[in-house]
Design a protein around this motif. Sequence first.
Motif, PDB file in Angstrom:
ATOM      1  N   ALA A  18     -34.051  -1.161 -23.210  1.00  0.00           N
ATOM      2  CA  ALA A  18     -33.032  -0.366 -22.531  1.00  0.00           C
ATOM      3  C   ALA A  18     -32.614   0.809 -23.413  1.00  0.00           C
ATOM      4  N   PRO A  19     -32.168   1.888 -22.806  1.00  0.00           N
ATOM      5  CA  PRO A  19     -31.707   3.035 -23.600  1.00  0.00           C
ATOM      6  C   PRO A  19     -30.394   2.707 -24.306  1.00  0.00           C
ATOM      7  N   SER A  20     -30.210   3.277 -25.489  1.00  0.00           N
ATOM      8  CA  SER A  20     -28.949   3.103 -26.228  1.00  0.00           C
ATOM      9  C   SER A  20     -27.788   3.634 -25.382  1.00  0.00           C
ATOM     10  N   TYR A  52     -27.351   0.356 -24.735  1.00  0.00           N
ATOM     11  CA  TYR A  52     -27.580  -0.931 -24.087  1.00  0.00           C
ATOM     12  C   TYR A  52     -28.697  -1.693 -24.796  1.00  0.00           C
TER      13      TYR A  52
END
Length: 224
Positions: A208-210, A212
Amino acid sequence: MKYIFFCGLVLIAACTSCAQNSNDFLNEVKAKLESGTAVSAILTNKNYSSLHELTSFRALVKKHATATPIEMAPIDEPGKKIVVKGILKNKSGQPVPGVVIYCYQTDAKGWYAADRPHVGGNEGDRGHARLFGYVKTGTDGSFTLQTVKPAGYPQSDLPAHIHVEILDLPDYADLITEFLFDDDERLTGSIREQALRVGFLNAKPEAAPSPYAQLFSYTIILEK
């Protein structure tokens, strides 16, 4: 006797003040939503946390649901931050747009309320959970939740889950299900088999993208 009477007056005054504060906050929320403030900004604002269990507050959130990603937890909410992506389709595989989806969950302790595990049982949790949101499916049938990973109930072997409800659609049957997490240590053996048999949806964690930590993706199929 005079002391008891005085205490009663103090209690009545305190309750009246709380009710007035709630009404003031509700009016403030209503005005903000009507002026274009995002639902996420309301749900994650700690000034409004005391309103989350109120039916009138939840009705406002539902009324202003959009197809933009919705944040269900404040930025400093304890727990692992996750993204949940879903897509809503009919049995023919076509996306179903413009549908309002209700989601609610426990926090990282497995609690629905801020100060206790449950809010008066299942129906209480359903109608008053602290972490909740309404999101609308986009033109491609997709929706996104940004939240913290829930925990299973304390003193229970039930796996962690996010409740998902789609109700009162003119062309489809009501759907009540749960999003499960494949890496949940409780989701094993007969519990896993039973959960999948009743139609709950399971997903494996993805990158997941930061900021997250995990992404979980689900496909929901609506029945006529």
